[in-house]
Scaffold this active site. Structure first.
Site, PDB file in Angstrom:
ATOM      1  N   LYS A 108       0.805  -1.230   0.000  1.00 56.16           N
ATOM      2  CA  LYS A 108       0.000   0.000   0.000  1.00 56.16           C
ATOM      3  C   LYS A 108       0.841   1.285   0.000  1.00 56.16           C
ATOM      4  O   LYS A 108       0.441   2.297  -0.558  1.00 56.16           O
ATOM      5  CB  LYS A 108      -0.932   0.016   1.210  1.00 56.16           C
ATOM      6  CG  LYS A 108      -1.968  -1.108   1.192  1.00 56.16           C
ATOM      7  CD  LYS A 108      -3.331  -0.599   0.938  1.00 56.16           C
ATOM      8  CE  LYS A 108      -4.413  -1.621   0.721  1.00 56.16           C
ATOM      9  NZ  LYS A 108      -4.302  -2.955   1.286  1.00 56.16           N
ATOM     10  N   GLU A 130      -9.832   6.313   3.276  1.00 55.14           N
ATOM     11  CA  GLU A 130     -10.698   5.288   3.848  1.00 55.14           C
ATOM     12  C   GLU A 130      -9.831   4.081   4.177  1.00 55.14           C
ATOM     13  O   GLU A 130      -8.774   3.895   3.585  1.00 55.14           O
ATOM     14  CB  GLU A 130     -11.770   4.881   2.832  1.00 55.14           C
ATOM     15  CG  GLU A 130     -11.330   3.823   1.807  1.00 55.14           C
ATOM     16  CD  GLU A 130     -10.225   4.258   0.843  1.00 55.14           C
ATOM     17  OE1 GLU A 130     -10.061   5.489   0.661  1.00 55.14           O
ATOM     18  OE2 GLU A 130      -9.519   3.392   0.291  1.00 55.14           O
ATOM     19  N   SER A 397       1.766  -9.795  -1.077  1.00 56.74           N
ATOM     20  CA  SER A 397       1.397  -8.374  -0.963  1.00 56.74           C
ATOM     21  C   SER A 397       1.621  -7.782   0.420  1.00 56.74           C
ATOM     22  O   SER A 397       1.810  -6.581   0.559  1.00 56.74           O
ATOM     23  CB  SER A 397      -0.063  -8.176  -1.380  1.00 56.74           C
ATOM     24  OG  SER A 397      -0.922  -9.022  -0.645  1.00 56.74           O
TER      25      SER A 397
HETATM   26  C1  LIG Z   1      -5.225  -4.026   1.026  1.00 56.45           C
HETATM   27  C2  LIG Z   1      -4.510  -5.290   0.776  1.00 56.45           C
HETATM   28  C3  LIG Z   1      -4.841  -6.118  -0.320  1.00 56.45           C
HETATM   29  C4  LIG Z   1      -5.998  -5.851  -1.242  1.00 56.45           C
HETATM   30  O1  LIG Z   1      -5.911  -4.685  -1.972  1.00 56.45           O
HETATM   31  P1  LIG Z   1      -5.522  -4.645  -3.511  1.00 56.45           P
HETATM   32  O2  LIG Z   1      -5.798  -3.246  -3.882  1.00 56.45           O
HETATM   33  O3  LIG Z   1      -6.396  -5.627  -4.232  1.00 56.45           O
HETATM   34  O4  LIG Z   1      -4.092  -4.999  -3.619  1.00 56.45           O
HETATM   35  C5  LIG Z   1      -4.079  -7.246  -0.552  1.00 56.45           C
HETATM   36  N1  LIG Z   1      -3.047  -7.578   0.275  1.00 56.45           N
HETATM   37  C6  LIG Z   1      -2.722  -6.821   1.346  1.00 56.45           C
HETATM   38  C7  LIG Z   1      -1.597  -7.255   2.215  1.00 56.45           C
HETATM   39  C8  LIG Z   1      -3.430  -5.651   1.641  1.00 56.45           C
HETATM   40  O5  LIG Z   1      -3.106  -4.926   2.693  1.00 56.45           O
END
Ligand SMILES: *Cc1c(COP(=O)(O)O)cnc(C)c1O
Length: 417
Positions: A108, A130, A397
């Site tokens: 993020k 948000e 992610s």
């Molecule tokens: C917020 C989040 C997501 C989902 O958001 P995307 O915009 O689809 O990437 C996925 N993995 C993690 C670790 C997150 O914090």
């Protein structure tokens, strides 16, 4: 090697080369995307579009973005050959792109840095955002503290209870966290409140939207800020394997980590690009958030895309063990590339997600976010079905520290402190 360790700033954010052809001037990816907002938001969105277009052509802006990604966020992230997981699964070689190693714990921060630098350029002194699970709010609070920007985070009251630790972290870094009591008291309602605030305070306020979703220019802009993930992984896999991967797998909430992980490979037909949605308790109404398994075309919160809603246009309830994937709509660019046949989609259920959460923890000593665990679940299934010579990259992610309480509870134990 050199290109990764010293980031050349000029090309991190795409400018106007023909290959970056979507979206069109009206913000549409084919029939998806667009600007479906109240009239009062049209002017701020058009101003933002113009400001972003100027910023990305400015080498000083590109340089500031590259510097912050390196020195504050901790880029480049590694592309890690998960040998122990590969051995456990049997099949294709698995690599993990380590976005979990970034400051504040997930991808993020790439987007927040890009938008905060843009807000500063536009002379905005106040930031709103948000947040669902609190990851985007935490990244926003951190970057606002760094730049001395006033920061207000909207969060559903239910989410505030579920994610008390992240609420504390945001407040510790100086953000004001405002609970939203409307509706299901979760992310959708928090987005509505943020949009309302923006309409009222637009002169001094920038809204840092947290995923590749919403009205133009957000889906394009957020994608551009996460493009760095695939710029790095393409160079890294070529160095490690001497060739491109056979598949890249990423989880899809709004779609920001996935489009960032896919982007540089869109023009490589030999690379399968696979998004993984939240299958929840299974694909029946209200039990999941797999928009491509049960959704239909519609408009929600600024854009036209695949949405979980009934025949009357009522948005359906959603469920996922991971808050970050628990949203009724998917980013428009994903709908577009799926329609073109370029992206594939699957889903992982809560149970499969929790199994993957434990599998990666035990085989590699890496605790993944529950969101990312969906990509792991699908990625290992795919790898097991492929020959040993093939290569699969899974985009990790985020890290799972934030999730240990809810994961423990979902698996039947309470953590007591
Ligand atoms: C917020 C989040 C997501 C989902 O958001 P995307 O915009 O689809 O990437 C996925 N993995 C993690 C670790 C997150 O914090």
């Amino acid at each position: 090697m050199q290109a990764i360790t010293t980031m050349s700033a000029s090309s991190l954010i795409p400018t106007t080369e023909p290959r970056f052809r979507v979206p069109d001037a009206r913000g549409r990816f084919g029939q998806f995307g667009g600007m479906y907002v109240p009239e009062t938001l049209m002017t701020p969105l058009l101003d933002l579009t113009k400001a972003y277009d100027e910023a990305r052509r400015d080498p000083a802006y590109q340089q500031a973005f590259a510097d912050m990604l390196r020195d504050y966020a901790g880029r480049p992230t590694g592309l890690y050959h998960a040998e122990s997981l590969t051995k456990h699964v049997g099949g294709a070689r698995i690599y993990l792109k380590r976005e979990d190693m970034l400051h504040t714990g997930a991808h993020k921060i790439n987007n927040v840095i890009g938008q905060a630098l843009l807000a500063i350029r536009m002379g905005k002194k106040r930031i709103i955002a948000e947040t669902g699970a609190g990851q985007h709010g935490t990244a926003t609070a951190a970057v606002c503290a760094r730049f001395g920007l006033k920061c207000v985070i909207y969060m559903g009251a239910t989410d505030m209870e579920r994610q008390a630790l992240n609420v504390y972290r945001m407040r510790l870094m100086g953000a004001e966290v405002r609970g939203v009591e409307a509706g299901q008291r979760t992310l959708k309602e928090a987005v509505n409140e943020a949009m309302r605030d923006w309409v009222t305070n637009v002169r001094e306020t920038h809204y840092i939207l947290g995923t590749a979703y919403g009205s133009h220019p957000y889906p394009m802009m957020v994608r551009d800020f996460h493009r760095i993930i695939s710029i790095e992984s393409k160079q890294q896999i070529l160095r490690a394997e001497g060739r491109l991967p056979d598949a890249i797998v990423a989880c899809v909430g709004g779609g920001s980590n996935a489009i960032g992980a896919f982007f540089e490979f869109l023009d490589e037909p030999g690379v399968r690009l696979i998004g993984v949605e939240a299958g929840g308790r299974g694909i029946s109404k209200g039990e999941h958030a797999a928009r491509f398994a049960g959704g239909r075309l519609g408009v929600l919160q600024g854009c036209m895309t695949n949405i979980l809603m009934d025949g009357e246009g009522q948005i359906e309830g959603t469920h996922s063990v991971s808050a970050g994937l628990d949203y009724a709509a998917v980013g428009p660019e994903h709908s577009y590339y799926r329609e073109k046949g370029r992206l594939e989609f699957g889903y992982a259920t809560d149970t499969e997600c929790l199994d993957a959460f434990q599998m990666l923890s035990r085989t590699e000593g890496i605790i993944p976010a529950l969101e990312s665990s969906h990509a792991i679940a699908h990625g290992v299934k795919l790898a097991a079905s492929l020959p040993k010579e093939q290569v699969v990259i899974i985009n990790l992610s985020g890290r799972g520290d934030k999730d240990v309480w809810s994961a423990a509870r979902a698996m039947g134990t309470e953590i007591k402190l």
